[in-house]
Design a protein around this motif. Structure first.
Motif, PDB file in Angstrom:
ATOM      1  N   ASP A   4       0.816  -1.214   0.000  1.00  0.00           N
ATOM      2  CA  ASP A   4       0.000   0.000   0.000  1.00  0.00           C
ATOM      3  C   ASP A   4       0.856   1.273   0.000  1.00  0.00           C
ATOM      4  N   VAL A   5       1.787   1.338  -0.964  1.00  0.00           N
ATOM      5  CA  VAL A   5       2.672   2.508  -1.066  1.00  0.00           C
ATOM      6  C   VAL A   5       2.021   3.585  -1.936  1.00  0.00           C
ATOM      7  N   GLY A  24      11.928   2.114 -12.025  1.00  0.00           N
ATOM      8  CA  GLY A  24      12.874   2.052 -13.143  1.00  0.00           C
ATOM      9  C   GLY A  24      12.549   0.979 -14.170  1.00  0.00           C
ATOM     10  N   GLY A  25      11.458   0.256 -13.964  1.00  0.00           N
ATOM     11  CA  GLY A  25      11.083  -0.775 -14.925  1.00  0.00           C
ATOM     12  C   GLY A  25      11.941  -2.021 -14.859  1.00  0.00           C
ATOM     13  N   MET A  26      12.668  -2.202 -13.746  1.00  0.00           N
ATOM     14  CA  MET A  26      13.531  -3.382 -13.602  1.00  0.00           C
ATOM     15  C   MET A  26      12.841  -4.488 -12.813  1.00  0.00           C
ATOM     16  N   ASP A  27      11.731  -4.152 -12.176  1.00  0.00           N
ATOM     17  CA  ASP A  27      10.957  -5.140 -11.426  1.00  0.00           C
ATOM     18  C   ASP A  27       9.475  -4.827 -11.642  1.00  0.00           C
ATOM     19  N   THR A  28       8.639  -5.816 -11.475  1.00  0.00           N
ATOM     20  CA  THR A  28       7.204  -5.607 -11.653  1.00  0.00           C
ATOM     21  C   THR A  28       6.531  -5.542 -10.290  1.00  0.00           C
ATOM     22  N   LEU A  29       5.348  -4.939 -10.254  1.00  0.00           N
ATOM     23  CA  LEU A  29       4.631  -4.871  -8.985  1.00  0.00           C
ATOM     24  C   LEU A  29       3.576  -5.977  -8.944  1.00  0.00           C
ATOM     25  N   THR A  30       3.078  -6.243  -7.753  1.00  0.00           N
ATOM     26  CA  THR A  30       2.048  -7.261  -7.563  1.00  0.00           C
ATOM     27  C   THR A  30       0.665  -6.633  -7.606  1.00  0.00           C
ATOM     28  N   SER A  31       0.555  -5.406  -7.084  1.00  0.00           N
ATOM     29  CA  SER A  31      -0.738  -4.709  -7.090  1.00  0.00           C
ATOM     30  C   SER A  31      -0.498  -3.209  -7.135  1.00  0.00           C
ATOM     31  N   SER A  37       6.435   0.184   3.748  1.00  0.00           N
ATOM     32  CA  SER A  37       5.385   1.201   3.595  1.00  0.00           C
ATOM     33  C   SER A  37       5.987   2.594   3.722  1.00  0.00           C
ATOM     34  N   VAL A  38       5.284   3.584   3.162  1.00  0.00           N
ATOM     35  CA  VAL A  38       5.687   4.976   3.360  1.00  0.00           C
ATOM     36  C   VAL A  38       5.204   5.414   4.744  1.00  0.00           C
ATOM     37  N   SER A  39       6.154   5.700   5.642  1.00  0.00           N
ATOM     38  CA  SER A  39       5.756   6.092   7.000  1.00  0.00           C
ATOM     39  C   SER A  39       5.512   7.591   7.091  1.00  0.00           C
ATOM     40  N   SER A  40       6.165   8.379   6.219  1.00  0.00           N
ATOM     41  CA  SER A  40       5.881   9.822   6.174  1.00  0.00           C
ATOM     42  C   SER A  40       6.404  10.391   4.865  1.00  0.00           C
TER      43      SER A  40
END
Length: 234
Positions: free
Chosen positions: A26-27, A55-62, A216-219
């Motif tokens: 949930d970023v 950077g397009g070097m890895d894919t995301l899951t959601s 996660s992004v904490s702030s």
């Protein structure tokens, strides 16, 4: 201002055998065009995964990731190759220079693949290596090799410069020179620069600061008073 980089509810799960590893969950964040953004967090917090997805070097899951109006997360393999080649400049902790090519040739090899590159000699002059064009990597200091690596990334005239711990292999003073170079190049060219680091002192040089913790992004915050790198101590 419309955001230039946008992460929407991004998750990344790695599978190790039967074990699921949640690298990101949930970023959400945005970066505006021309900003220097520092993403800070401890080792294993998810910073590099985040950078690799952008950077397009890895894919995301959601979730979804955008650069301008382009949805990177929806691109197929061929489009991702073009995206990495044409839109993104990468600067890593280790310089990844080709040992049997000169500084000039190392930069030229990147710019040959691009439609409108900045001439290699011009960009090497910009990064302070005008006298070292014909030197091989082994004849250059660590700081000079990192300058070649930055010149190689900048020669592509990328829309976005991604830097993964760019001073990690350098001593304090050389590291400061490299960060000043990145700060100056961003200001001069209006280039969007994202730097990931575990060194929270570097947040003072950023227009935008994002803290990542446990995937996660904490702030996240805009920096009201950006400090020139020369004035930052750590």
């Amino acid at each position: 201002m419309d955001s230039f980089v946008r992460f929407e509810n991004v998750g990344k799960v790695y599978h190790s055998g039967d074990v699921k590893v949640h690298a990101l969950h949930d970023v959400n964040f945005e970066v505006d065009k021309g900003e220097i953004c520092v993403i800070v967090g401890q080792s294993g917090a998810g910073k590099t995964t985040l950078l690799n997805i952008l950077g397009g070097m890895d894919t995301l899951t959601s979730g979804k990731v955008f650069l301008g109006t382009a949805e990177i997360s929806a691109m197929g393999k061929r489009n991702l190759v073009n995206y990495r080649r044409e839109d993104i400049g990468f600067v890593f902790q280790f310089y990844n220079l080709i040992p049997n090519l000169t500084a000039l040739e190392n930069v030229e090899i990147a710019s040959q693949m691009i439609k409108n590159p900045i001439p290699a000699e011009e960009i090497l002059n910009d990064v302070g290596l005008g006298e070292r064009l014909s030197n091989f990597p082994a004849q250059l200091s660590g700081g000079e090799q990192q300058r070649v690596s930055i010149a190689r990334a900048l020669a592509k005239n990328p829309k976005l410069l991604l830097c993964d711990e760019p001073t990690g292999a350098l001593d304090y003073n050389t590291g400061k020179q490299i960060l000043k170079l990145l700060q100056d190049q961003s200001r001069k060219n209006g280039m969007t620069v994202i730097i990931i680091t575990h060194n929270s002192a570097l947040t003072a040089m950023a227009d935008r600061v994002i803290h990542v913790k446990n995937g996660s992004v904490s702030s996240q915050r805009k920096n009201e008073k950006v400090i020139p790198i020369e004035e930052i101590e750590w």
